[in-house]
Design an enzyme around this catalytic site. Structure first.
Site, short mmCIF file in Angstrom:
data_model
loop_
_atom_site.label_atom_id
_atom_site.label_comp_id
_atom_site.label_asym_id
_atom_site.label_seq_id
_atom_site.Cartn_x
_atom_site.Cartn_y
_atom_site.Cartn_z
N PRO A 19 0.82 -1.08 0.13
CA PRO A 19 0.28 0.09 -0.03
C PRO A 19 0.88 1.38 -0.07
O PRO A 19 1.58 1.28 0.77
CB PRO A 19 -0.58 -0.07 1.30
CG PRO A 19 0.10 -1.03 2.17
CD PRO A 19 0.89 -1.86 1.21
N MET A 20 0.73 2.37 -0.90
CA MET A 20 1.24 3.41 -0.99
C MET A 20 0.36 4.72 -1.15
O MET A 20 -0.44 4.57 -1.95
CB MET A 20 2.23 3.28 -1.92
CG MET A 20 3.41 2.48 -2.05
SD MET A 20 4.27 2.21 -3.32
CE MET A 20 3.59 1.51 -4.59
N VAL A 21 0.58 5.59 -0.41
CA VAL A 21 -0.31 7.01 -0.39
C VAL A 21 -0.29 7.46 -1.66
O VAL A 21 0.77 7.67 -2.19
CB VAL A 21 0.03 7.79 0.66
CG1 VAL A 21 -0.87 9.28 0.54
CG2 VAL A 21 -0.19 7.36 2.17
N CYS A 56 1.02 3.27 9.86
CA CYS A 56 1.17 4.53 9.29
C CYS A 56 1.44 5.73 10.27
O CYS A 56 0.82 5.75 11.29
CB CYS A 56 -0.33 5.26 8.39
SG CYS A 56 0.13 6.82 7.90
N ASN A 91 7.71 -6.47 4.74
CA ASN A 91 7.74 -4.99 3.97
C ASN A 91 9.11 -4.50 4.16
O ASN A 91 9.31 -4.29 5.54
CB ASN A 91 6.48 -4.57 4.21
CG ASN A 91 6.36 -2.99 3.64
OD1 ASN A 91 5.63 -2.34 4.02
ND2 ASN A 91 6.88 -3.01 2.33
N GLY A 92 9.64 -3.92 3.45
CA GLY A 92 10.84 -2.85 3.62
C GLY A 92 12.03 -3.40 3.02
O GLY A 92 12.41 -4.46 2.92
N ASP A 93 12.73 -2.42 2.06
CA ASP A 93 13.64 -2.70 1.24
C ASP A 93 13.59 -3.71 0.25
O ASP A 93 14.81 -4.40 0.28
CB ASP A 93 14.84 -2.86 2.35
CG ASP A 93 15.34 -1.26 2.92
OD1 ASP A 93 14.73 -0.41 2.49
OD2 ASP A 93 16.12 -1.57 3.90
N ALA A 96 7.18 -1.75 -2.18
CA ALA A 96 6.59 -0.27 -2.38
C ALA A 96 7.66 0.48 -3.23
O ALA A 96 7.33 0.56 -4.55
CB ALA A 96 6.45 0.49 -0.98
N ARG A 97 8.61 1.12 -2.73
CA ARG A 97 9.32 1.94 -3.65
C ARG A 97 10.10 1.36 -4.48
O ARG A 97 10.29 1.76 -5.86
CB ARG A 97 10.68 2.52 -2.59
CG ARG A 97 10.18 3.60 -1.80
CD ARG A 97 11.24 4.11 -0.94
NE ARG A 97 11.74 3.02 0.05
CZ ARG A 97 13.01 3.04 0.68
NH1 ARG A 97 13.89 3.92 0.11
NH2 ARG A 97 13.25 2.01 1.20
#
Length: 308
Positions: free
Chosen positions: A22-24, A119, A218-220, A242-243
């Site tokens: 999920p990403m804003v 969040c 989640n992360g990296d 995400a990124r």
């Protein structure tokens, strides 16, 4: 606590997957559909706050097939039948009653409801949502229990970690006992920023503690190599990006990613086909651009329309 056949079936869809996190503002319909096209197993929506979705009018665009949830004439959430079986609706909420009311609005058009408990933004914290829920496990678990009892689709939860490992484990155990189908752990604390290295080493104990409940890392995660490395080093059931997906959404391709520029063009085609709001399309394209000082980026930032 035993797990019945329906719970096992709900859990299975969260195993051995590579998901869009999920990403804003970025995890809107075009990015989700493009990620699925490239091979993502499941996709999470941007967080939608309960009060925003409750009371929305559901309208189907006959030209594009897009399902719009409208309030005061504005899109609050859009989806499409092409993603129905693989889209997870992330909900921002502070109370069980409002959570259920909101989830009921969209449950027929999504394949899961995810409670956002990670969040760290001020808006979420001040409203008692997001990471604020981690500080109030009783309320957090009451929301999850209400959702599990009320909706027809699997319910999941996304948290961060505490500085104190045992505190994190205690919370994870309580969440697992609510009947959720999976738990996602963003391997950063509430105070950590994205540039700080995710603490993958903290996930292994959670995975072992909750087994066989699926635990998603989640992360990296920026590549397929990161997916395998994350699973090997932590035991994570699945992984989300995400990124890494913003830089190139084709990281989900089993054959390997296409050039980032090609993915950008495909994103623009998808957004245009769906009639996505120009402001959101422009914002996402700018986030996908690696060179924020180059002429192309500056031209895109100045654009007033898709054609410009």
């Amino acid at each position: 606590m035993g797990v019945d056949s329906s719970q096992r079936a709900a859990q299975e869809r969260y195993r051995n997957g590579f998901f869009l996190a999920p990403m804003v503002r970025i995890g809107t319909l075009p990015m989700r559909l493009l990620s699925l096209q490239y091979g993502a197993d499941l996709v999470w929506t941007s967080e939608v706050v309960d009060k925003c979705i409750t009371g929305c009018e559901r309208v189907v665009d006959s030209r594009t097939g897009v399902i719009k949830f409208l309030k005061d004439g504005k899109d609050v959430f859009t989806t499409h039948p092409d993603e129905k079986d693989r889209v997870i609706f992330q909900l921002g909420t502070a109370t069980a009653e409002e959570a259920v009311q909101a989830a009921k609005v969209v449950e027929a058009d999504v394949s899961g409801i995810d409670l956002n408990c990670g969040c760290p933004k001020r808006f979420s914290i001040q409203g008692g949502m997001g990471a604020a829920l981690m500080e109030d496990p009783d309320r957090l678990c009451a929301i999850l229990e209400a959702l599990v009892a009320a909706v027809s689709v699997p319910v999941t939860c996304k948290i961060r970690i505490f500085d104190d490992e045992e505190r994190t484990l205690a919370l994870a155990r309580r969440i697992a006992a609510t009947g959720v189908a999976a738990l996602t752990v963003h391997c950063r604390t509430r105070r950590m920023r994205p540039a700080e290295k995710a603490l993958w080493a903290r996930l292994g104990s959670i995975v072992r503690e909750l087994a066989p409940l699926p635990v998603i890392l989640n992360g990296d995660v920026f590549s397929a190599a990161d997916v395998q490395r994350a699973k090997d080093s932590t035991g994570a059931t699945s992984v989300m990006a995400a990124r890494g997906a913003v830089e190139n959404p084709s990281i989900f391709r089993a054959e390997g990613p296409v050039p980032a520029a090609e993915a950008v063009i495909e994103y623009l085609r998808t957004a245009t086909r769906l009639g996505n709001a120009f402001g959101n399309t422009k914002y996402t394209l700018l986030q996908m651009h690696p060179d924020t000082k180059g002429a192309e980026y500056m031209a895109a930032r100045a654009a007033k329309s898709i054609e410009a």
